[in-house]
Each structure stands twice: as structure tokens, then as C-alpha cells.
Design an enzyme around this catalytic site. Structure first.
Site, PDB file in Angstrom:
ATOM      1  N   HIS A  72       0.859  -1.171   0.000  1.00  0.00           N
ATOM      2  CA  HIS A  72       0.000   0.000   0.000  1.00  0.00           C
ATOM      3  C   HIS A  72       0.897   1.223   0.000  1.00  0.00           C
ATOM      4  O   HIS A  72       1.758   1.368   0.856  1.00  0.00           O
ATOM      5  CB  HIS A  72      -0.911   0.013   1.224  1.00  0.00           C
ATOM      6  CG  HIS A  72      -1.802   1.209   1.255  1.00  0.00           C
ATOM      7  ND1 HIS A  72      -3.030   1.233   0.641  1.00  0.00           N
ATOM      8  CD2 HIS A  72      -1.618   2.441   1.775  1.00  0.00           C
ATOM      9  CE1 HIS A  72      -3.573   2.434   0.787  1.00  0.00           C
ATOM     10  NE2 HIS A  72      -2.731   3.178   1.485  1.00  0.00           N
ATOM     11  N   CYS A  73       0.722   2.085  -0.975  1.00  0.00           N
ATOM     12  CA  CYS A  73       1.607   3.241  -1.086  1.00  0.00           C
ATOM     13  C   CYS A  73       0.870   4.473  -0.587  1.00  0.00           C
ATOM     14  O   CYS A  73      -0.160   4.845  -1.151  1.00  0.00           O
ATOM     15  CB  CYS A  73       2.023   3.423  -2.545  1.00  0.00           C
ATOM     16  SG  CYS A  73       3.061   4.862  -2.783  1.00  0.00           S
ATOM     17  N   VAL A  74       1.399   5.105   0.486  1.00  0.00           N
ATOM     18  CA  VAL A  74       0.716   6.283   1.017  1.00  0.00           C
ATOM     19  C   VAL A  74       0.832   7.474   0.072  1.00  0.00           C
ATOM     20  O   VAL A  74      -0.021   8.351   0.056  1.00  0.00           O
ATOM     21  CB  VAL A  74       1.256   6.698   2.404  1.00  0.00           C
ATOM     22  CG1 VAL A  74       0.794   5.736   3.467  1.00  0.00           C
ATOM     23  CG2 VAL A  74       2.744   6.838   2.403  1.00  0.00           C
TER      24      VAL A  74
END
Ligand SMILES: *[C@@H]1O[C@H](CO)[C@@H](O)[C@H](O)[C@H]1NC(C)=O
Ligand SMILES: [Zn+2]
Ligand SMILES: [Zn+2]
Length: 347
Positions: free
Chosen positions: A180-182
Site C-alpha cells: 500500500h503506497c501512502v
């Protein structure tokens, strides 16, 4: 000398940060995390409860819930760099006879990057849904090593397809889950890994290109000023060569914002280039970051006693990494033309 000490400390801190981030990026337990936990524990007896819960809530919001904070931060930083470039560096570069063509490259790269950035944010990464589930389960075989058949996601109430993972931030299972890429506020999975890779590449190109143009401009400025051959009179009344250190100090004082921007860009470039290289390497060997961590024995969420599979660190004699390597081109093709369950049904 004071200035040089400061400069050396600045460089030391930046390089240490780069080294640490490169070494530990993406790992579950980073030294930063450990340090942060220790700090929180040490400070907690002296901080009021409302402040503690407030910080906790903010951190939770930032890292464990979907939010656009990092997208805004990204756009803000980019805006700062491009404003500085347009209003200061551009003019200087024109004075130094840099062609308009090469000066327009950063703006072209900005457009390309923004397009991939947009796609990363908005494309569905490959959510496992009831409707597509039957096809998604068939995409990859269970290897009985990292992915075991028949496990159900307690939240989604669906059997987990091989290579998928439940994203706690987005609260959904994602096919061929990477991470999951913020920064894009989205998961990176089967359907958007390609945009993520292209996005990383274009950001690197952007930072690298602006850094090169800026560096070139500063170099010209130094040559023009004739500082390299300059001399000065020291405290004892003797003539001294100005030298390199003098030039760096001069640049810092004459173009403080530009030099600061250049430092920032070099930092970003080194960081992202190593990160992009890591992701391309994973793509080439047909692995996701998720599988990479699992393969190292760091996480094995599916451990349950069963004689027919191994969990945790592989036994000695076995290869340490588990690759499904069918050749570089095939692996890359799978990223750029991802398997899709709907497509499969049509065939
Ligand atoms: C990539 O690995 C998966 C297993 O994780 C395998 O099923 C798939 O065929 C591999 N793809 C290629 C192109 O090698
Ligand atoms: Zn799930
Ligand atoms: Zn997610």
C-alpha cells in the site's frame, strides 16, 4: 571554518539518511520505528493523555487510513521545486545559453509524471470482489509455500486467491498485492503496478533532469565569476588560493535557494532511483514486495501446522528466494499486460 563544519554535518546527515532508508525501506521493523516507539515510551509519562491520544489519532489517520495528505504533500513539494526552477534557474540558464528545448524537458516530464501519478491514484489495483472472484482464484496456482489454498479472508469473506493480500488500510483484498503506497493513497497491485513503475521512472527522470540543469547552471556561474582562480589575503597578510571550499561557500551565499533545491533533488533522486531499481528487479524476477518479505521469513501469516508445506525461513540447502521465473520478458509482460479474470473468461 564554522560554515564548513555545518556543511559537513549537513552532508553527513543526508547521506546517512539515504543509506538507512535504502537499507530498511519497506521492512516491517525499521530502526526509525524502533526509535519512535522508544521515544514515545520515554516521553509518555510526561505528556498529558489528551496529547498522546491526539498524536496517536493523527498517526493512525496518516498511515492506517486512506487519506490524501501525502498526495498534497507531493504536489506541494513539486510546486516548490518548479516555482524555484521557473523563477530563478530558468532565467539564469537562459543567460548561460542553455537552449529552450532542454529547458522545456522538465515541463514535459512533469506532464508525463502527472498522468502516471493520476493513473496510480485512480486505477483499481485489482480488488478481489464477489463478482470477479471465480476468475481471480484461477489466475495463479497456490504454491503451498507462501500461499495456501482454501484460506478465507475474515473481512472480505472470500477465499484468498494466490498472491493476493488483504490491505488493512483500504480494507479490501487485492490481487497480486505489492504494497500500500501512502504517496498515491492506493494499493499497488495487479492492475496498477505498471503505472507505479512508470511513475517512479518519470519522477526519477524529473528530479535528475532538473538537478542536471541546475548543476550545469551553477558550474557556469562559478566559471564565469572566475572564483576558481581568485586569491584572497588571509589574517597573516599572505595571499591564498580561493580553492574549492571557497567556491562552495560562495555558491551557498549567492544562490541559497537554488543550492538548497539542488541538495533536495539529489537526495530525492538517489532515494527514488534505488527504490525504482528494487521494484524493477522484483518485476524482472516475477515477485511482489509482499512475496519478497514473506520469502525472507519475516512474515508468514498463513502458518498453520500441516506436513506438506514449509513456513518461515527455508531449511538449509533450499534456495533462499522463491522465484517463479519464466524469463525477463515474460515477467515484464505480465506486469504491463496484467492477467485479468474478465479477459480470461472471454477466451
Ligand atoms: C509468476 O509467478 C507466478 C506464481 O507466483 C506464476 O504462476 C506465474 O506463471 C509467473 N509468471 C511468469 C510470467 O513467469
Ligand atoms: Zn480481505
Ligand atoms: Zn491499500
Amino acid at each position: 571554518m564554522d560554515f564548513l563544519t555545518l556543511f559537513a554535518i549537513y552532508m553527513g546527515v543526508v547521506l546517512t539518511c539515504i543509506a538507512l532508508v535504502c537499507k530498511y525501506s519497506g521492512q516491517q521493523q525499521t530502526p526509525f520505528g524502533v526509535l519512535f516507539d522508544a521515544l514515545t515510551k520515554a516521553v509518555s509519562p510526561w505528556t498529558p493523555l489528551w496529547l498522546q491520544s491526539f498524536t496517536q489519532r493523527i498517526l493512525h489517520k496518516l498511515f492506517h487510513q486512506r487519506n490524501s495528505m501525502f498526495i498534497f504533500l507531493h504536489i506541494f513539494l513539486e510546486g516548490m521545486v518548479y516555482t524555484e526552477f521557473t523563477y530563478e534557474v530558468f532565467g539564469f540558464c537562459r543567460d548561460m545559453d542553455t537552449t529552450l528545448t532542454s529547458l522545456s524537458v522538465p515541463y514535459i516530464l512533469l506532464v508525463i509524471k502527472s498522468w502516471f501519478f493520476y493513473l496510480c491514484i485512480n486505477r483499481d489495483p485489482g480488488t478481489v470482489t464477489k463478482k470477479r472472484h471465480a476468475g481471480q482464484v484461477q489466475l495463479y496456482p497456490y504454491d503451498k509455500r507462501l500461499f495456501h489454498p482454501g484460506l478465507c479472508c475474515p473481512t472480505c469473506q472470500l477465499v484468498k486467491p494466490a498472491r493476493s493480500k488483504h490491505c488493512r488500510v483500504c480494507n479490501r483484498c487485492v490481487q497480486r498485492f505489492d504494497h500500500h503506497c501512502v504517496w498515491v493513497n492506493n494499493c499497488v497491485g495487479a492492475q496498477n503496478t505498471r503505472y507505479f513503475l512508470l511513475y517512479l521512472l518519470s519522477v526519477c527522470a524529473m528530479a535528475g533532469d532538473i538537478a542536471l540543469l541546475t548543476g550545469d547552471m551553477l558550474l557556469h556561474a562559478v566559471v564565469r565569476s572566475g572564483l576558481l582562480r581568485a586569491r584572497y589575503v588571509d589574517d597573516n597578510g599572505q595571499q591564498q588560493e580561493a580553492g574549492m571550499l571557497f567556491v562552495i561557500q560562495h555558491l551557498f551565499l549567492t544562490f541559497p535557494r537554488i543550492v538548497f533545491m539542488l541538495g533536495f533533488l539529489v537526495f530525492v533522486f538517489l532515494l527514488l532511483a534505488s527504490y525504482a531499481m528494487f521494484h524493477f528487479y522484483l518485476g524482472v524476477v516475477n515477485q511482489t514486495s509482499n512475496e519478497w518479505y514473506k520469502g525472507r521469513g519475516h512474515i508468514c501469516q498463513h502458518c498453520h501446522p500441516s506436513p506438506d508445506h514449509l513456513c518461515g525461513p527455508p531449511a538449509s540447502g533450499q534456495s533462499k528466494r522463491w522465484f517463479y521465473n519464466r524469463g525477463v520478458l515474460k515477467n515484464l509482460k505480465e506486469i504491463f499486460c496484467p492477467l485479468s479474470p474478465v479477459h480470461k473468461k472471454d477466451n
